[in-house]
Design an enzyme around this catalytic site. Sequence first.
Site, PDB file in Angstrom:
ATOM      1  N   CYS A   2       0.839  -1.196   0.000  1.00 34.75           N
ATOM      2  CA  CYS A   2       0.000   0.000   0.000  1.00 34.75           C
ATOM      3  C   CYS A   2       0.880   1.255   0.000  1.00 34.75           C
ATOM      4  CB  CYS A   2      -0.958   0.056   1.174  1.00 34.75           C
ATOM      5  SG  CYS A   2      -2.044  -1.356   1.314  1.00 34.75           S
ATOM      6  N   ARG A  27       3.517  -0.595  -4.972  1.00 32.04           N
ATOM      7  CA  ARG A  27       3.316  -1.104  -3.614  1.00 32.04           C
ATOM      8  C   ARG A  27       1.952  -1.764  -3.434  1.00 32.04           C
ATOM      9  NH1 ARG A  27       5.907   1.035   1.086  1.00 32.04           N
ATOM     10  NH2 ARG A  27       7.878   2.035   0.603  1.00 32.04           N
ATOM     11  N   TRP A  73      -3.058  -2.569  -1.510  1.00 30.37           N
ATOM     12  CA  TRP A  73      -2.914  -4.015  -1.637  1.00 30.37           C
ATOM     13  C   TRP A  73      -3.867  -4.619  -0.625  1.00 30.37           C
ATOM     14  CZ3 TRP A  73      -1.210  -8.129   1.514  1.00 30.37           C
ATOM     15  CH2 TRP A  73      -0.964  -9.331   0.832  1.00 30.37           C
ATOM     16  N   ASN A 103      -1.984   2.092   5.908  1.00 29.07           N
ATOM     17  CA  ASN A 103      -1.195   0.929   5.505  1.00 29.07           C
ATOM     18  C   ASN A 103      -1.018   0.028   6.713  1.00 29.07           C
ATOM     19  OD1 ASN A 103      -0.833   2.245   3.081  1.00 29.07           O
ATOM     20  ND2 ASN A 103       1.323   2.742   3.430  1.00 29.07           N
ATOM     21  N   GLY A 104      -0.927  -1.283   6.487  1.00 34.38           N
ATOM     22  CA  GLY A 104      -0.672  -2.205   7.579  1.00 34.38           C
ATOM     23  C   GLY A 104      -1.903  -3.009   7.952  1.00 34.38           C
ATOM     24  N   GLU A 482      15.101 -19.444  -7.257  1.00 34.32           N
ATOM     25  CA  GLU A 482      14.791 -18.073  -7.680  1.00 34.32           C
ATOM     26  C   GLU A 482      14.194 -18.057  -9.086  1.00 34.32           C
ATOM     27  OE1 GLU A 482      14.659 -13.827  -7.881  1.00 34.32           O
ATOM     28  OE2 GLU A 482      14.468 -15.346  -6.312  1.00 34.32           O
ATOM     29  N   LYS A 486      10.456 -16.580 -10.022  1.00 37.98           N
ATOM     30  CA  LYS A 486      10.205 -15.540 -11.026  1.00 37.98           C
ATOM     31  C   LYS A 486       9.142 -15.985 -12.026  1.00 37.98           C
ATOM     32  CE  LYS A 486      12.601 -12.424  -9.433  1.00 37.98           C
ATOM     33  NZ  LYS A 486      12.060 -12.909  -8.178  1.00 37.98           N
ATOM     34  N   GLU A 489       5.684 -16.035 -10.335  1.00 36.18           N
ATOM     35  CA  GLU A 489       5.238 -14.696  -9.948  1.00 36.18           C
ATOM     36  C   GLU A 489       4.569 -13.945 -11.093  1.00 36.18           C
ATOM     37  OE1 GLU A 489       7.881 -12.438  -6.647  1.00 36.18           O
ATOM     38  OE2 GLU A 489       8.989 -13.075  -8.410  1.00 36.18           O
ATOM     39  N   HIS A 505      13.747 -39.027  -5.666  1.00 33.01           N
ATOM     40  CA  HIS A 505      13.080 -39.202  -4.379  1.00 33.01           C
ATOM     41  C   HIS A 505      11.646 -38.666  -4.394  1.00 33.01           C
ATOM     42  CE1 HIS A 505      16.690 -40.717  -2.475  1.00 33.01           C
ATOM     43  NE2 HIS A 505      17.370 -39.703  -2.984  1.00 33.01           N
ATOM     44  N   LYS A 604       5.054  -4.834  -3.936  1.00 32.65           N
ATOM     45  CA  LYS A 604       6.510  -4.763  -3.840  1.00 32.65           C
ATOM     46  C   LYS A 604       7.032  -4.793  -2.414  1.00 32.65           C
ATOM     47  CE  LYS A 604      10.581  -4.292  -5.650  1.00 32.65           C
ATOM     48  NZ  LYS A 604      11.136  -5.407  -6.435  1.00 32.65           N
TER      49      LYS A 604
END
Length: 609
Positions: A2, A27, A73, A103-104, A482, A486, A489, A505, A604
Site C-alpha cells: 500500500c 506497492r 494491496w 497501511n498495515g 529463484e 520468477k 510470480e 526421491h 513490492k
Amino acid sequence: MCGIVGAVAQRNIVPVLLEGLKRLEYRGYDSCGVAVNDGTLKRARSVSRVAELEAQVQQSGLQGGAGISHTRWATHGAPATNNAHPHFSANPNGEHCIGLVHNGIIENYEEIRADLMAKGYKFESQTDTEAVAHLVNSLYDGDLFRTVQKAVKHLHGAFAIAVFSKDEPNRIVGARLGCPLTIGLGQGENFLASDAMALAGTTDQIIYLEDGDVVDVTREGVTITDKNDQPVERKVNTVNAYSGAIDLGPYRHYMQKEIFEQPRAISDTLEGVQGFVPALFGEGASAVLERVNAVQILACGTSYYSGMTAKYWLESIAGLPTHVEIASEYRYRKPAVNPNALVVVISQSGETADTLAALKYAKELGHKHSLAICNVPTSAMVRETELAYLTRAGAEIGVASTKAFTTQLTALYLLTMTLAKLNGRLSADEEQNQLKQLRHLPTALQSVLALEPHIIGWSETFARKENALFLGRGLHYPIALEGALKLKEISYIHAEAYPAGELKHGPLALVTEEMPVVTVAPNDALLEKLKSNMQEVRARGGELFVFADGDSQIASSQGVHVIRLPEHYGELSPILHVVPLQLLAYHTALARGTDVDKPRNLAKSVTVE
C-alpha cells in the site's frame, strides 16, 4: 504494501497526490483513491489503476488545498470500491467529518468494530481501516492531533495512517508503528508519504518518522511527538528520491529495464571497494567481525534465496557455520542462540515486516551483533542494525525483484571474503584475484544479457505450459529456486525447484513431455552428477532446457535444448546464471499477456505479516 500520499498547501494539491500515487503504485494496485478537505470532505475511488482514478478526478473537478490519497494491496476485504481508501466517518447528522488512509494491519480491529457498532457507527466496508476512521471520530475533541495521539494507543498491529477532519481543513495528522511514513518539507506547504520517492520533484527535504511517532502537518510546519507524546525533533535529510526512476526509456516494462540495469547496479554496489576490509560494513565493524564465529541469515522471498546462496560461500570460503531461515518462521520458534553469531538481515526495501520482527526477536534472544544488506539507506532495517552494506541498485519498481537480488549476492560475497580474510583463509594474491573477478562482473553480465534473443525463442514454448521444474545443484540450487519463483510470480505458471539429486526421491513422478525441466548447469565439480540427473529426465520423456557454461560438454539433441553462457565464473557463477532465468520468466509472461510489473495478488514492499 500500500502507498500513502498526503499534502497541505495553498495550491490545488490533487495533481501532486496523483503523481505520488503513480510512483507508489508498485506497492499495491488492487484499488486507489484520493480525498480533499475544504471544509467538506470529497473523494474519488477506483478499483482500477491510478490512471483511471486520474480521469475520474478530472471529470469530477475534484480539487483542494489539503488532501490524502492511497493505493491499496488488499488484506481485509476484497478489491472493491467500498473497501478502497480513503475511508470516511460521519457525524450523527450523516455528514462526513473524518477521512483516513492506512497501511498495515490492525490486529484488534474486530473488537474496535464491535464496540463502535454498539455505539451506533455504521460500517460500509470489510476493512480494518474503517474501524480506525470511526475510532478517531468517536474520540474527536476538536483537536485532531491530540485525538490521534489517543486513538493510536487503542491500536494493536502495524500501521501508518494519515487522517484529516472537516473542522480543521488545513491540517493532516499522521502516525506510524511498524510501517514506514515520511514527511516532506516545502515552502508554505508540507507533505507526508510512505516513501520519499512519491515526493520526488516536489521536495527533497525529508524526515523519516520513528516507530510510535505522531505528526501534525500544516502549511506552516510540522510537529512530531514520540510514543510517549513528548515533542521530538527528527533529522531533516536531503534525499535524491530517484525522480527519473519511473521513466521506462526504451524498455517495455520496469522488470525488463531493471534486468538490463544489473551491470550498472553491481558496478555501483562495488564502487569504492579496494579490498576486503571490515570498514566496508560500517564504523566499528572490525571489532564486531573479528569476534564472529557463525552467521545467522534472516530474510524472505527472493532475499531468502540470496541468503541460501551465501550459506555455501560463507561455509566453504570463510569457514563459518551458517544458518539461513525464513524470517516469518524464525520469529515464532525458540532457536538455540550463539551470542557471537552475526545476524544478517536482507531486504530490498529495509521495511519488510517479517524480517524486521525477526531481527527484533533475535536481539531479544541474546544475539549481540547484526548487519543489514539493504537497498535503502534510510530504512528501518539499516537504522536498527549495528552494521550495514548498501546495495546501490537504485529504485526497483517491478514487483518481481531482479537487480536487488544480484546486488544482494554481490554484497554477501564481499561479506564472505572479508570474513575469510579475517579468519586467515584468504591470501593477498587471492584477494587481488577475487577483486579482479568482481570488477569484471558487470562486463560478464553484459555478455549474458546478449543471450536475450535465444531466450525469447524458448519463452514461446514455455508460454503454452502450465507447469515447470527447475533443477540445480550446490551453489545453483538457490538459483533454481529463484528462477522458479520468477516464473510463477509473473507468468502464473506453476513452477517448482529441486536439488537435482532429489528427482529420484519423488519429483520424477511429475516428469512427462508436458513438463519442461529447466536445468542450471555450470561447469563445476557437480556437472557430471547433474548430467546423470538430466538423463533421468530424458528417460521419462521430459524435455530439458539447459543453461550451460561455454566450456561444458553438454550438446543439444532431441529433447535437450542448450543455451551457453559465455564463461564459467567460479564462485560468482550464481550471479550470472540467474540472469537468463529472469529473462525467461519475463518473456514467458510477455507471451502469455500477463501484467509483468504488477502481477496479481502481489505488491513490492511487504510491510504486513
